[in-house]
Design a protein around this motif. Sequence first.
Motif, PDB file in Angstrom:
ATOM      1  N   THR A 169      -5.199   7.092  15.828  1.00  0.00           N
ATOM      2  CA  THR A 169      -3.934   7.406  15.153  1.00  0.00           C
ATOM      3  C   THR A 169      -3.470   6.220  14.320  1.00  0.00           C
ATOM      4  OG1 THR A 169      -2.460   6.614  16.915  1.00  0.00           O
ATOM      5  CG2 THR A 169      -3.247   8.903  17.074  1.00  0.00           C
ATOM      6  N   LEU A 170      -2.705   6.504  13.285  1.00  0.00           N
ATOM      7  CA  LEU A 170      -2.177   5.438  12.443  1.00  0.00           C
ATOM      8  C   LEU A 170      -1.190   4.569  13.216  1.00  0.00           C
ATOM      9  CD1 LEU A 170      -1.961   3.992   9.768  1.00  0.00           C
ATOM     10  CD2 LEU A 170      -0.328   5.743   9.001  1.00  0.00           C
ATOM     11  N   GLN A 171      -0.408   5.174  14.094  1.00  0.00           N
ATOM     12  CA  GLN A 171       0.538   4.385  14.879  1.00  0.00           C
ATOM     13  C   GLN A 171      -0.195   3.356  15.727  1.00  0.00           C
ATOM     14  OE1 GLN A 171       3.937   4.376  14.748  1.00  0.00           O
ATOM     15  NE2 GLN A 171       3.814   2.632  16.148  1.00  0.00           N
ATOM     16  N   ALA A 172      -1.305   3.750  16.334  1.00  0.00           N
ATOM     17  CA  ALA A 172      -2.089   2.814  17.143  1.00  0.00           C
ATOM     18  C   ALA A 172      -2.618   1.677  16.277  1.00  0.00           C
ATOM     19  CB  ALA A 172      -3.237   3.541  17.830  1.00  0.00           C
ATOM     20  N   ALA A 173      -3.047   1.983  15.074  1.00  0.00           N
ATOM     21  CA  ALA A 173      -3.546   0.947  14.161  1.00  0.00           C
ATOM     22  C   ALA A 173      -2.444  -0.038  13.794  1.00  0.00           C
ATOM     23  CB  ALA A 173      -4.124   1.590  12.905  1.00  0.00           C
TER      24      ALA A 173
ATOM     25  N   CYS B 212      -3.945  17.730   5.626  1.00  0.00           N
ATOM     26  CA  CYS B 212      -3.212  16.526   6.047  1.00  0.00           C
ATOM     27  C   CYS B 212      -1.853  16.837   6.642  1.00  0.00           C
ATOM     28  CB  CYS B 212      -2.997  15.591   4.849  1.00  0.00           C
ATOM     29  SG  CYS B 212      -4.498  14.775   4.272  1.00  0.00           S
ATOM     30  N   HIS B 213      -1.514  16.056   7.631  1.00  0.00           N
ATOM     31  CA  HIS B 213      -0.121  15.951   8.063  1.00  0.00           C
ATOM     32  C   HIS B 213       0.447  14.735   7.343  1.00  0.00           C
ATOM     33  CE1 HIS B 213       3.419  16.652  10.336  1.00  0.00           C
ATOM     34  NE2 HIS B 213       2.820  17.380  11.269  1.00  0.00           N
ATOM     35  N   SER B 214       1.696  14.370   7.617  1.00  0.00           N
ATOM     36  CA  SER B 214       2.179  13.081   7.164  1.00  0.00           C
ATOM     37  C   SER B 214       1.275  12.008   7.758  1.00  0.00           C
ATOM     38  CB  SER B 214       3.617  12.846   7.637  1.00  0.00           C
ATOM     39  OG  SER B 214       4.547  13.374   6.732  1.00  0.00           O
ATOM     40  N   PRO B 215       1.033  10.904   7.041  1.00  0.00           N
ATOM     41  CA  PRO B 215       0.229   9.836   7.636  1.00  0.00           C
ATOM     42  C   PRO B 215       0.769   9.413   9.001  1.00  0.00           C
ATOM     43  CG  PRO B 215       0.488   9.444   5.292  1.00  0.00           C
ATOM     44  CD  PRO B 215       1.381  10.612   5.631  1.00  0.00           C
ATOM     45  N   LEU B 216       2.092   9.395   9.123  1.00  0.00           N
ATOM     46  CA  LEU B 216       2.757   9.259  10.420  1.00  0.00           C
ATOM     47  C   LEU B 216       3.502  10.570  10.676  1.00  0.00           C
ATOM     48  CD1 LEU B 216       4.158   5.624  10.172  1.00  0.00           C
ATOM     49  CD2 LEU B 216       2.476   6.424  11.848  1.00  0.00           C
ATOM     50  N   PRO B 217       2.934  11.505  11.418  1.00  0.00           N
ATOM     51  CA  PRO B 217       3.606  12.789  11.659  1.00  0.00           C
ATOM     52  C   PRO B 217       4.956  12.656  12.353  1.00  0.00           C
ATOM     53  CG  PRO B 217       1.279  12.946  12.174  1.00  0.00           C
ATOM     54  CD  PRO B 217       1.570  11.489  11.965  1.00  0.00           C
ATOM     55  N   ARG B 218       5.131  11.562  13.075  1.00  0.00           N
ATOM     56  CA  ARG B 218       6.428  11.182  13.645  1.00  0.00           C
ATOM     57  C   ARG B 218       6.440   9.656  13.680  1.00  0.00           C
ATOM     58  NH1 ARG B 218       5.923  12.441  20.172  1.00  0.00           N
ATOM     59  NH2 ARG B 218       3.750  11.755  20.416  1.00  0.00           N
ATOM     60  N   ALA B 219       7.627   9.088  13.676  1.00  0.00           N
ATOM     61  CA  ALA B 219       7.724   7.634  13.619  1.00  0.00           C
ATOM     62  C   ALA B 219       8.849   7.158  14.523  1.00  0.00           C
ATOM     63  CB  ALA B 219       7.975   7.169  12.189  1.00  0.00           C
ATOM     64  N   TYR B 220       8.737   5.906  14.966  1.00  0.00           N
ATOM     65  CA  TYR B 220       9.791   5.339  15.801  1.00  0.00           C
ATOM     66  C   TYR B 220      11.074   5.144  15.010  1.00  0.00           C
ATOM     67  CZ  TYR B 220       6.390   4.476  19.479  1.00  0.00           C
ATOM     68  OH  TYR B 220       5.452   4.633  20.469  1.00  0.00           O
TER      69      TYR B 220
ATOM     70  N   VAL C  86       7.867   2.224   2.284  1.00  0.00           N
ATOM     71  CA  VAL C  86       6.943   1.256   2.866  1.00  0.00           C
ATOM     72  C   VAL C  86       6.945   1.440   4.375  1.00  0.00           C
ATOM     73  CG1 VAL C  86       7.238  -0.418   1.004  1.00  0.00           C
ATOM     74  CG2 VAL C  86       8.684  -0.584   3.048  1.00  0.00           C
ATOM     75  N   VAL C  87       5.850   1.018   5.000  1.00  0.00           N
ATOM     76  CA  VAL C  87       5.708   1.043   6.456  1.00  0.00           C
ATOM     77  C   VAL C  87       5.483  -0.392   6.918  1.00  0.00           C
ATOM     78  CG1 VAL C  87       4.460   2.002   8.418  1.00  0.00           C
ATOM     79  CG2 VAL C  87       4.660   3.330   6.302  1.00  0.00           C
ATOM     80  N   THR C  88       6.186  -0.794   7.964  1.00  0.00           N
ATOM     81  CA  THR C  88       6.136  -2.187   8.403  1.00  0.00           C
ATOM     82  C   THR C  88       5.396  -2.365   9.729  1.00  0.00           C
ATOM     83  OG1 THR C  88       8.121  -2.279   9.799  1.00  0.00           O
ATOM     84  CG2 THR C  88       8.441  -2.421   7.409  1.00  0.00           C
ATOM     85  N   THR C  89       5.045  -3.609   9.979  1.00  0.00           N
ATOM     86  CA  THR C  89       4.615  -4.020  11.307  1.00  0.00           C
ATOM     87  C   THR C  89       5.863  -4.509  12.051  1.00  0.00           C
ATOM     88  OG1 THR C  89       4.063  -6.186  10.371  1.00  0.00           O
ATOM     89  CG2 THR C  89       2.277  -4.585  10.586  1.00  0.00           C
ATOM     90  N   ASP C  90       5.674  -5.112  13.217  1.00  0.00           N
ATOM     91  CA  ASP C  90       6.810  -5.583  14.015  1.00  0.00           C
ATOM     92  C   ASP C  90       7.572  -6.698  13.297  1.00  0.00           C
ATOM     93  OD1 ASP C  90       6.352  -3.996  16.378  1.00  0.00           O
ATOM     94  OD2 ASP C  90       4.661  -5.310  16.837  1.00  0.00           O
TER      95      ASP C  90
ATOM     96  N   GLU D  88      10.150  -2.019  14.997  1.00  0.00           N
ATOM     97  CA  GLU D  88       8.829  -1.862  15.583  1.00  0.00           C
ATOM     98  C   GLU D  88       7.791  -1.429  14.551  1.00  0.00           C
ATOM     99  OE1 GLU D  88       8.910  -2.932  18.609  1.00  0.00           O
ATOM    100  OE2 GLU D  88      11.101  -2.958  18.595  1.00  0.00           O
ATOM    101  N   ALA D  89       6.546  -1.723  14.847  1.00  0.00           N
ATOM    102  CA  ALA D  89       5.444  -1.307  13.984  1.00  0.00           C
ATOM    103  C   ALA D  89       5.494   0.204  13.752  1.00  0.00           C
ATOM    104  CB  ALA D  89       4.110  -1.687  14.623  1.00  0.00           C
ATOM    105  N   GLY D  90       5.316   0.600  12.522  1.00  0.00           N
ATOM    106  CA  GLY D  90       5.411   2.012  12.175  1.00  0.00           C
ATOM    107  C   GLY D  90       6.766   2.416  11.647  1.00  0.00           C
ATOM    108  N   THR D  91       7.678   1.468  11.492  1.00  0.00           N
ATOM    109  CA  THR D  91       8.981   1.750  10.883  1.00  0.00           C
ATOM    110  C   THR D  91       8.787   2.078   9.406  1.00  0.00           C
ATOM    111  OG1 THR D  91      10.290   0.407  12.402  1.00  0.00           O
ATOM    112  CG2 THR D  91      11.178   0.713  10.188  1.00  0.00           C
ATOM    113  N   ILE D  92       9.405   3.155   8.956  1.00  0.00           N
ATOM    114  CA  ILE D  92       9.327   3.576   7.555  1.00  0.00           C
ATOM    115  C   ILE D  92      10.667   3.289   6.887  1.00  0.00           C
ATOM    116  CG2 ILE D  92       8.841   5.477   5.967  1.00  0.00           C
ATOM    117  CD1 ILE D  92       7.484   6.944   8.285  1.00  0.00           C
ATOM    118  N   VAL D  93      10.618   2.636   5.725  1.00  0.00           N
ATOM    119  CA  VAL D  93      11.836   2.315   4.976  1.00  0.00           C
ATOM    120  C   VAL D  93      11.700   2.875   3.568  1.00  0.00           C
ATOM    121  CG1 VAL D  93      13.321   0.483   4.092  1.00  0.00           C
ATOM    122  CG2 VAL D  93      12.223   0.229   6.331  1.00  0.00           C
TER     123      VAL D  93
END
Length: 332
Positions: free
Chosen positions: A32-36, A68-76, A140-144, A251-256
């Motif tokens: 999963t992208l979240q795991a990456a 495709c789903h969203s690259p992150l189908p759900r996000a934190y 954009v998607v961030t790391t921690d 957290e990693a996977g935050t979308i802004v």
Amino acid sequence: MKLASLKAQNRDGRLVVVSRDLSRYLEPQITTLQAALEDWENAKPALQKLYDELNASDSGKPFDQNECHSPLPRAYQWADGSAYLNHVELVRKARNSEVPESFYDDPLMYQGGSDSFIAPKDDVLAKPEWGIDFEAEVVVVTTDLPIGASVDEASRAIALIGLVNDVSLRGLIPAELAKGFGFVQSKPASAFSPVFVTPDELGDAWRDDKVHLPLNVELNGKLFGCPNAGVDMTFDFARLVAHLTKTREIEAGTIVGSGTVSNKQGSLYGSSVENGGVGYCCLAEVRMYETIETGKPQTEFMDDGDTVKIYMNDEDGHSIFGEIVNTVKTQF
């Protein structure tokens, strides 16, 4: 590097590495992208190696954006800014109100629902009386990041870039905001582009923490807008991300999100594509412009069967993120 998530039985999809031309994909060991993103320092080189191999050969399976789903189908976390103050100025002008001075120094941002997103080609389910609108944006998607991160730290934490249709129900917004407690019902699930890319994939188009390319919007097959996402962006993405960390770690996977892309295009509020301008990225803007010019809006919000397509091409005309294509369905 280009990454996507195919629809799967689980809620987070199946991570795939997609070729630069969006024609083929390979499945990495990371599922999963979240795991990456949670182990980005180690995951990125492994995914990059697979990406390089994919582009250097004819390997891989055919890539179908419809799967495709969203690259992150759900996000934190999904937090949307409003970095293009032309959009804010236009809406305020139509209401005969001034933009507060603080808006030019302190970014606007709201917390969106992120427990689930709709897929890039899914229908938008909404009632016509709710005032159905699209909003084309860059994300954009961030790391921690720690609490109180600097702008430089925020810039380095930007891992991925994509697009979004931040669906807005304009008819529900006034009553919600009048309560003084923010958006809930008026901001349903958003739709993200099929593919997210690393900043280096954009080359010189990614500079100053902005994407310097036109964002294209088609409404029912007709070009509605193509403003440049790097123009008139008051707050860059590093500033937006840093703003979010003022009182919290992220957290990693935050979308802004950038907010609706909007250009002044040489005049006070811009002009439609038909009149030689770059048009708009939402219906609310053209309605506000009509209100300023004629005293009332003339363009209707979306109705059953209306379709919006959002995409961005590189300088050679090739699609970068794939296409968001959402059709309104009012019976559900």
